[in-house]
Write an enzyme that holds these catalytic residues in place. Structure first.
Site, PDB file in Angstrom:
ATOM      1  N   LYS A  66       0.511  -1.859   0.208  1.00  0.00           N
ATOM      2  CA  LYS A  66       0.336  -0.064  -0.046  1.00  0.00           C
ATOM      3  C   LYS A  66       0.931   1.197  -0.051  1.00  0.00           C
ATOM      4  O   LYS A  66       0.102   2.220   0.118  1.00  0.00           O
ATOM      5  CB  LYS A  66      -1.081   0.060   0.668  1.00  0.00           C
ATOM      6  CG  LYS A  66      -1.707  -1.129   1.720  1.00  0.00           C
ATOM      7  CD  LYS A  66      -2.194  -2.193  -0.042  1.00  0.00           C
ATOM      8  CE  LYS A  66      -3.385  -1.092  -1.041  1.00  0.00           C
ATOM      9  NZ  LYS A  66      -3.169  -2.285  -2.351  1.00  0.00           N
ATOM     10  N   ASN A  70       2.357  -0.373  -6.952  1.00  0.00           N
ATOM     11  CA  ASN A  70       1.848  -1.048  -8.163  1.00  0.00           C
ATOM     12  C   ASN A  70       1.488   0.424  -9.265  1.00  0.00           C
ATOM     13  O   ASN A  70       2.015   0.339 -10.025  1.00  0.00           O
ATOM     14  CB  ASN A  70       0.121  -1.319  -8.323  1.00  0.00           C
ATOM     15  CG  ASN A  70      -0.324  -2.741  -8.004  1.00  0.00           C
ATOM     16  OD1 ASN A  70       0.209  -3.837  -8.001  1.00  0.00           O
ATOM     17  ND2 ASN A  70      -0.597  -2.633  -6.467  1.00  0.00           N
ATOM     18  N   HIS A 130       7.337  -6.921  -1.449  1.00  0.00           N
ATOM     19  CA  HIS A 130       7.123  -5.947  -0.659  1.00  0.00           C
ATOM     20  C   HIS A 130       8.224  -5.974   0.776  1.00  0.00           C
ATOM     21  O   HIS A 130       7.819  -5.980   2.166  1.00  0.00           O
ATOM     22  CB  HIS A 130       5.743  -6.084  -0.140  1.00  0.00           C
ATOM     23  CG  HIS A 130       4.925  -6.003  -0.894  1.00  0.00           C
ATOM     24  ND1 HIS A 130       4.660  -5.006  -1.202  1.00  0.00           N
ATOM     25  CD2 HIS A 130       3.524  -6.142  -1.976  1.00  0.00           C
ATOM     26  CE1 HIS A 130       3.687  -4.908  -2.454  1.00  0.00           C
ATOM     27  NE2 HIS A 130       2.693  -5.831  -2.793  1.00  0.00           N
ATOM     28  N   ALA A 253      -5.938   8.336 -14.818  1.00  0.00           N
ATOM     29  CA  ALA A 253      -5.319   7.639 -15.446  1.00  0.00           C
ATOM     30  C   ALA A 253      -5.627   6.805 -15.909  1.00  0.00           C
ATOM     31  O   ALA A 253      -6.271   5.355 -16.066  1.00  0.00           O
ATOM     32  CB  ALA A 253      -4.535   8.526 -16.297  1.00  0.00           C
ATOM     33  N   ARG A 271      -8.188   3.125  -5.587  1.00  0.00           N
ATOM     34  CA  ARG A 271      -8.881   3.747  -4.240  1.00  0.00           C
ATOM     35  C   ARG A 271      -8.974   5.084  -4.326  1.00  0.00           C
ATOM     36  O   ARG A 271      -9.877   5.422  -4.430  1.00  0.00           O
ATOM     37  CB  ARG A 271      -8.396   2.936  -3.006  1.00  0.00           C
ATOM     38  CG  ARG A 271     -10.068   2.974  -1.657  1.00  0.00           C
ATOM     39  CD  ARG A 271      -9.686   2.830  -0.509  1.00  0.00           C
ATOM     40  NE  ARG A 271      -8.181   3.410   0.242  1.00  0.00           N
ATOM     41  CZ  ARG A 271      -8.571   4.602   1.086  1.00  0.00           C
ATOM     42  NH1 ARG A 271      -9.686   5.388   1.304  1.00  0.00           N
ATOM     43  NH2 ARG A 271      -7.210   4.988   1.352  1.00  0.00           N
ATOM     44  N   LYS A 272      -8.301   5.817  -3.490  1.00  0.00           N
ATOM     45  CA  LYS A 272      -8.229   7.587  -3.767  1.00  0.00           C
ATOM     46  C   LYS A 272      -7.218   8.004  -4.137  1.00  0.00           C
ATOM     47  O   LYS A 272      -7.017   9.028  -5.012  1.00  0.00           O
ATOM     48  CB  LYS A 272      -8.666   7.762  -2.149  1.00  0.00           C
ATOM     49  CG  LYS A 272      -9.870   7.536  -1.623  1.00  0.00           C
ATOM     50  CD  LYS A 272     -10.468   8.187  -0.181  1.00  0.00           C
ATOM     51  CE  LYS A 272     -12.135   8.376  -0.049  1.00  0.00           C
ATOM     52  NZ  LYS A 272     -12.799   9.063   0.297  1.00  0.00           N
TER      53      LYS A 272
HETATM   54  P1  A3P Z   1      -5.041   4.735  -1.311  1.00  0.00           P
HETATM   55  O1  A3P Z   1      -5.783   2.808  -0.537  1.00  0.00           O
HETATM   56  O2  A3P Z   1      -4.563   5.609  -0.805  1.00  0.00           O
HETATM   57  O3  A3P Z   1      -5.965   5.003  -2.039  1.00  0.00           O
HETATM   58  P2  A3P Z   1       0.041  -0.503  -3.470  1.00  0.00           P
HETATM   59  O4  A3P Z   1       0.319  -0.126  -4.876  1.00  0.00           O
HETATM   60  O5  A3P Z   1       1.190  -0.630  -3.533  1.00  0.00           O
HETATM   61  O6  A3P Z   1      -0.818  -1.939  -3.473  1.00  0.00           O
HETATM   62  O7  A3P Z   1      -0.379   1.100  -2.941  1.00  0.00           O
HETATM   63  C1  A3P Z   1      -2.005   0.953  -3.549  1.00  0.00           C
HETATM   64  C2  A3P Z   1      -1.877   2.167  -2.821  1.00  0.00           C
HETATM   65  O8  A3P Z   1      -1.216   3.016  -4.145  1.00  0.00           O
HETATM   66  C3  A3P Z   1      -3.233   3.082  -3.130  1.00  0.00           C
HETATM   67  O9  A3P Z   1      -3.311   3.898  -2.205  1.00  0.00           O
HETATM   68  C4  A3P Z   1      -4.097   2.985  -5.056  1.00  0.00           C
HETATM   69  O10 A3P Z   1      -5.003   4.000  -4.556  1.00  0.00           O
HETATM   70  C5  A3P Z   1      -2.757   3.947  -4.830  1.00  0.00           C
HETATM   71  N1  A3P Z   1      -2.600   4.408  -5.955  1.00  0.00           N
HETATM   72  C6  A3P Z   1      -2.482   3.334  -6.979  1.00  0.00           C
HETATM   73  N2  A3P Z   1      -2.629   4.043  -8.211  1.00  0.00           N
HETATM   74  C7  A3P Z   1      -1.333   5.375  -7.854  1.00  0.00           C
HETATM   75  C8  A3P Z   1      -1.364   6.071  -9.127  1.00  0.00           C
HETATM   76  N3  A3P Z   1      -1.130   6.648 -10.066  1.00  0.00           N
HETATM   77  N4  A3P Z   1      -0.743   7.824  -7.736  1.00  0.00           N
HETATM   78  C9  A3P Z   1      -1.334   8.138  -6.917  1.00  0.00           C
HETATM   79  N5  A3P Z   1      -1.933   6.599  -5.852  1.00  0.00           N
HETATM   80  C10 A3P Z   1      -2.062   5.306  -6.542  1.00  0.00           C
END
Ligand code: A3P
Length: 315
Positions: A66, A70, A130, A253, A271-272
């Site tokens: 998180k 990704n 991770h 995007a 998510r956000k």
């Molecule tokens: P939130 O849950 O706060 O929205 P991971 O990829 O390590 O699982 O992390 C997921 C977090 O990265 C999520 O945060 C997700 O929304 C955010 N995320 C994914 N793509 C993103 C992007 N292009 N720009 C900013 N945040 C992004």
């Protein structure tokens, strides 16, 4: 062309259907004191990982769940392929080779045979994990491969992981934020304690083959962040490539494109994508508890300065 197209959707559908067959109490297993999701990894895989052979040209991204792995994985893929100038045919071959791994692209995922199959991947391999340093295969830290370490403010990471835990079928749900908060603080979550990860990575902060980047600095100025990453991995791009890649990898995007790239997993993942979402869930006492713990463990360190704790984590 997204490198992971097809691979992610197929593997995640498989993961979702396997998760339905597992009762919540069997969803996690413990390996060397740290929990991992049983549907996507196993103690045997983590044992086999010890013999993983790193190549000096491997591009490695490490980040606690998180922290935005990704997103950064997508950015690195774009930077790497722009530098390499793969033809469409070469790109297709790479995608097919990666598809044969039959797992979501994380170093610690899959069956124990995955590391043999990874030997067949063409260079440069992009490897995402991770895992904290002490669980990485020794060859990663001994080789000449460079490691980009992604960090995110601990409170937003906690909130993001809470929603992920409750929406992701491979993980057992929590009945309340308070119950989850205590598990987060005690490291009783998959991949263990985030503060322990940070403490470990802090020891490598001046290592010449390791660079740290924060989610927040990428949000502040993605082009600048990408230029730092490109310089670190010695990718050579044109000035106009950076805004092009930044536009392609904004949260909006990636979310809009996620049906095609991630299938229904996209609804859980994207998510956000903001900084400061922790304020919606933290109580005053939880906020203070987390500040105290951070100060006790990492106060005054270079990593704390890098995270800009006072800007992003203080109420
Ligand atoms: P939130 O849950 O706060 O929205 P991971 O990829 O390590 O699982 O992390 C997921 C977090 O990265 C999520 O945060 C997700 O929304 C955010 N995320 C994914 N793509 C993103 C992007 N292009 N720009 C900013 N945040 C992004």
């Amino acid at each position: 062309m997204s490198r992971n197209r097809g691979r992610i959707i197929e593997t995640m559908e498989n993961v979702f259907s396997q998760s339905e067959k597992i009762p919540p109490e069997d969803m996690l297993f413990s390996y060397r004191g740290i929990l991992f999701p049983a549907v996507i990894s196993s103690p045997e895989t983590l044992e086999a990982l010890k013999s993983f052979e790193t190549r000096s040209g491997d591009v490695i991204l490490a980040g606690y769940p998180k922290t935005g792995t990704n997103w950064l994985g997508q950015i690195i893929g774009e930077l790497e392929s722009t530098d390499a100038k793969y033809t469409e045919e070469e790109m297709k071959e790479r995608i097919n080779a990666e598809k044969k791994l039959e797992t979501f692209p994380r170093l610690e995922f899959g069956d124990p045979g995955i590391y043999e199959r990874m030997k067949k991947l063409p260079s440069r391999r992009i490897i995402i994990t991770h895992l904290p340093p002490h669980l990485l295969p020794p060859s990663i830290l001994q080789s000449k491969a460079k490691i980009l370490v992604l960090i995110r403010n601990r409170k937003d990471t906690a909130v993001s992981y809470y929603h992920f835990y409750n929406n992701m079928p491979v993980l057992p749900s929590f009945s309340s934020w308070d119950e989850y908060f205590s598990a987060f603080m005690n490291g009783k979550l998959a991949w263990g304690s985030y503060i322990d990860h940070l403490l470990e990575w802090n020891k490598y902060i001046d290592h010449e083959r390791i660079m740290m980047i924060s989610y927040e600095e990428l949000k502040e100025d993605q082009v600048l962040g990408m230029k730092r990453i490109a310089a670190f991995f010695e990718f050579s791009l044109c000035e106009e490539d950076f805004p092009r890649i930044a536009k392609k990898t904004t949260f909006q995007a990636m979310k809009e494109n996620s049906k095609e790239t991630h299938g229904r997993f996209g609804d859980i993942l994207f998510r956000k994508g903001v900084v400061g979402n922790w304020k919606d869930l933290f109580s005053k006492a939880q906020n203070e508890e987390m500040d105290r713990k951070f100060e006790d463990c990492l106060g005054g360190t270079k990593l704390a300065a890098k995270m800009k704790y006072d800007i992003y984590c203080k109420a």
